[in-house]
Structure formats: C-alpha cells, structure tokens
Design an enzyme around this catalytic site. Sequence first.
Site, PDB file in Angstrom:
ATOM      1  N   GLU A 185      -6.634   4.705   8.171  1.00  0.00           N
ATOM      2  CA  GLU A 185      -6.374   6.130   7.905  1.00  0.00           C
ATOM      3  C   GLU A 185      -7.598   6.787   7.294  1.00  0.00           C
ATOM      4  O   GLU A 185      -7.848   7.976   7.512  1.00  0.00           O
ATOM      5  CB  GLU A 185      -5.133   6.264   7.001  1.00  0.00           C
ATOM      6  CG  GLU A 185      -3.856   5.986   7.796  1.00  0.00           C
ATOM      7  CD  GLU A 185      -2.677   5.508   6.978  1.00  0.00           C
ATOM      8  OE1 GLU A 185      -2.691   5.644   5.741  1.00  0.00           O
ATOM      9  OE2 GLU A 185      -1.730   4.977   7.600  1.00  0.00           O
ATOM     10  N   ASN A 219       0.868  -1.181   0.000  1.00  0.00           N
ATOM     11  CA  ASN A 219       0.000   0.000   0.000  1.00  0.00           C
ATOM     12  C   ASN A 219       0.906   1.232   0.000  1.00  0.00           C
ATOM     13  O   ASN A 219       1.520   1.546   1.015  1.00  0.00           O
ATOM     14  CB  ASN A 219      -0.880  -0.045   1.264  1.00  0.00           C
ATOM     15  CG  ASN A 219      -1.676   1.236   1.475  1.00  0.00           C
ATOM     16  OD1 ASN A 219      -1.773   2.077   0.581  1.00  0.00           O
ATOM     17  ND2 ASN A 219      -2.248   1.382   2.661  1.00  0.00           N
ATOM     18  N   HIS A 257      -9.380   1.253   5.175  1.00  0.00           N
ATOM     19  CA  HIS A 257      -8.102   1.434   5.879  1.00  0.00           C
ATOM     20  C   HIS A 257      -8.306   2.375   7.062  1.00  0.00           C
ATOM     21  O   HIS A 257      -9.079   3.321   6.982  1.00  0.00           O
ATOM     22  CB  HIS A 257      -7.055   1.999   4.907  1.00  0.00           C
ATOM     23  CG  HIS A 257      -5.675   1.970   5.472  1.00  0.00           C
ATOM     24  ND1 HIS A 257      -5.233   2.887   6.393  1.00  0.00           N
ATOM     25  CD2 HIS A 257      -4.651   1.100   5.282  1.00  0.00           C
ATOM     26  CE1 HIS A 257      -3.978   2.582   6.729  1.00  0.00           C
ATOM     27  NE2 HIS A 257      -3.613   1.514   6.073  1.00  0.00           N
ATOM     28  N   GLU A 302      -5.079  -4.763  10.838  1.00  0.00           N
ATOM     29  CA  GLU A 302      -4.032  -3.775  11.035  1.00  0.00           C
ATOM     30  C   GLU A 302      -4.277  -3.015  12.331  1.00  0.00           C
ATOM     31  O   GLU A 302      -5.085  -2.070  12.366  1.00  0.00           O
ATOM     32  CB  GLU A 302      -4.021  -2.770   9.879  1.00  0.00           C
ATOM     33  CG  GLU A 302      -3.743  -3.386   8.530  1.00  0.00           C
ATOM     34  CD  GLU A 302      -3.190  -2.371   7.543  1.00  0.00           C
ATOM     35  OE1 GLU A 302      -2.104  -2.588   7.027  1.00  0.00           O
ATOM     36  OE2 GLU A 302      -3.858  -1.342   7.322  1.00  0.00           O
ATOM     37  N   SER A 330       3.701  -2.164  10.237  1.00  0.00           N
ATOM     38  CA  SER A 330       5.156  -2.253  10.447  1.00  0.00           C
ATOM     39  C   SER A 330       5.758  -3.592  10.045  1.00  0.00           C
ATOM     40  O   SER A 330       6.697  -4.065  10.680  1.00  0.00           O
ATOM     41  CB  SER A 330       5.512  -1.901  11.904  1.00  0.00           C
ATOM     42  OG  SER A 330       5.184  -0.560  12.184  1.00  0.00           O
ATOM     43  N   LYS A 379       0.027   4.252  -0.225  1.00  0.00           N
ATOM     44  CA  LYS A 379      -0.632   5.426   0.381  1.00  0.00           C
ATOM     45  C   LYS A 379      -0.405   6.642  -0.538  1.00  0.00           C
ATOM     46  O   LYS A 379      -0.392   6.481  -1.759  1.00  0.00           O
ATOM     47  CB  LYS A 379      -0.110   5.647   1.799  1.00  0.00           C
ATOM     48  CG  LYS A 379      -0.204   4.357   2.637  1.00  0.00           C
ATOM     49  CD  LYS A 379       0.051   4.556   4.087  1.00  0.00           C
ATOM     50  CE  LYS A 379      -0.077   3.205   4.803  1.00  0.00           C
ATOM     51  NZ  LYS A 379       0.064   3.309   6.243  1.00  0.00           N
ATOM     52  N   GLY A 392       3.032   2.177  10.732  1.00  0.00           N
ATOM     53  CA  GLY A 392       4.044   3.211  10.555  1.00  0.00           C
ATOM     54  C   GLY A 392       4.825   3.546  11.813  1.00  0.00           C
ATOM     55  O   GLY A 392       5.524   4.562  11.864  1.00  0.00           O
TER      56      GLY A 392
HETATM   57  P1  PGA Z   1       3.118   0.277   7.502  1.00  0.00           P
HETATM   58  O1  PGA Z   1       1.630   0.508   6.955  1.00  0.00           O
HETATM   59  O2  PGA Z   1       3.607  -1.026   6.908  1.00  0.00           O
HETATM   60  O3  PGA Z   1       3.900   1.455   6.998  1.00  0.00           O
HETATM   61  O4  PGA Z   1       3.045   0.214   8.986  1.00  0.00           O
HETATM   62  C1  PGA Z   1       0.744  -0.568   6.823  1.00  0.00           C
HETATM   63  C2  PGA Z   1      -0.582  -0.073   6.304  1.00  0.00           C
HETATM   64  O5  PGA Z   1      -1.091   0.951   6.779  1.00  0.00           O
HETATM   65  O6  PGA Z   1      -1.192  -0.706   5.402  1.00  0.00           O
END
Ligand code: PGA
Length: 245
Positions: free
Chosen positions: A94, A9, A92, A161, A207, A11, A167
């Site tokens: 976010e 992803n 997601h 997640e 992560s 983003k 992140g």
């Molecule tokens: P990350 O993000 O691997 O940077 O922690 C995962 C995600 O939000 O899909």
Amino acid sequence: MRRRLIAGNWKMNGSRESLAELDGIAAAAQARPDVDVAICPPFTLIERAVARQSGLAIGGQDCHSAARGAHTGCISAAMLVEAGATLTIVGHSERRSAQHETDAEVKGKAEAAIAAGLTAIVCVGETETQRDAGEAARVVEAQLRGSLPVAGGDALVVGYEPVWAIGTGRTPTVEDVGNMHGLIRTTLRDLLGAERSGAIRILYGGSVTAANAAELLAIADVDGALVGGASLTAAAFVPIIGVAG
Ligand code: PGA
C-alpha cells in the site's frame, strides 16, 4: 528451527478503545510461548499499546530512512524505539503504490530500522497483472534483491504479500505459496549466505483468517503470517495464533 511469527497490521484503523483487543491477544500469545506475536497499530497508539500489554511485541507500519530532519509527516526508527516498538513493517504494497516507494527507499528504511534496533519486516509481492503475465517470480525476486539490506544485522523478516490477495478474501493456491516461499528462501540464501538466510522468517500475508491459517502455515517455508483485517479484533486474531504452534 525458526520460531513462528504472527504479526497483525492494523493499517489506518483503531482507536484508544481498540487497545482493549490487545488484552485477549496478549493472553493468547502468553498461552503459546513457542510463537512470536506482534501488533503494528497506527503510530499514535504505539506508546499506549506498549503500556497496556508490555509482553506483546508492538511495531510500526513504516519508518523513514533518515534519523531526523525536514521530513514532514514521517517518523524515524529511533522515534519508534522511543515509543516502545520493537519492530516495524517497511515496503508494504500500500505504501509502494500510494506513496510510490521504490525498492531503494524500502532498503534504506529497513537499514535504518535495523540500525536503530528494530526488526524490519520487508514486504514484497506481485500485482494481479504481473501474476497473470507470468511475472510473479521475477517481480518478487527483483523486489527482494532491491529492498533487502544485505549488511547490518539479521533482524530481518520477509513478508510475501501478493497485492491481489490483500483485503480481497482471495488467496493463492497452496502450491503457488509454496513455490514463492521456496523462491524467496533461495534468493535469501544467495543474498545472505546459508547460515544467515536460514534464520530469516518468511511470512505469508493477504486475506489470512482463522479459516485458512492452518493450511497456509503448514506450507514449507511459511514461517508465520502478516494479518491485516483479521488482526483488528481478538476474536478474529486469537484463533490464528492458536494454530501457529
Ligand atoms: P489483509 O491484509 O489480511 O487484510 O488481507 C494483509 C496486509 O496487507 O498486511
């Protein structure tokens, strides 16, 4: 046996130049025919990504629940299909937090994606406050029951997640991931029945890196990974594909 899926992803990252990363990723995917590999770049890069590496699954990061209409800034599942996408992420965290998306909206998006012929990766996950309060299992189960389409096909993947792991470089313990994926599997069985739920892959996200992927992918009911930061370069992403078989 469920095929492993390693999905990246991007983003709101990447540019035309970044698409060069897809060459190494596609080569690694080809070398592991037992593993499904996907990249979800920003919408504007989908068509170029497909043109550059037609063997790689390219996906969106969201779609609208409606087929068309007055929805400024949104994109429909059919538009993703037209651009060459074969899957899309929906729900997601976010978007659930910044765009205030509800479970019902996420469900509508997943239904629209599947109806258009895409595979929908439906994301769920608890916040740190919820985990600290001992509510992680309840929150994730409620998100599943509210966000998962129960009719309309099985082109469905669940992404677990934990919001606090995204992140941050922090990951849950192996035991916590195992417990949550077990709960998700049980809930899927309850919602969809044994046969349908058995085919649905549950990805862990948050992560994931080359350093922890093998350990995470060895956990029961972890059928793949949803990778943010470490999917932006072939150097970081390819080793994750390598340990996924
Ligand atoms: P990350 O993000 O691997 O940077 O922690 C995962 C995600 O939000 O899909």
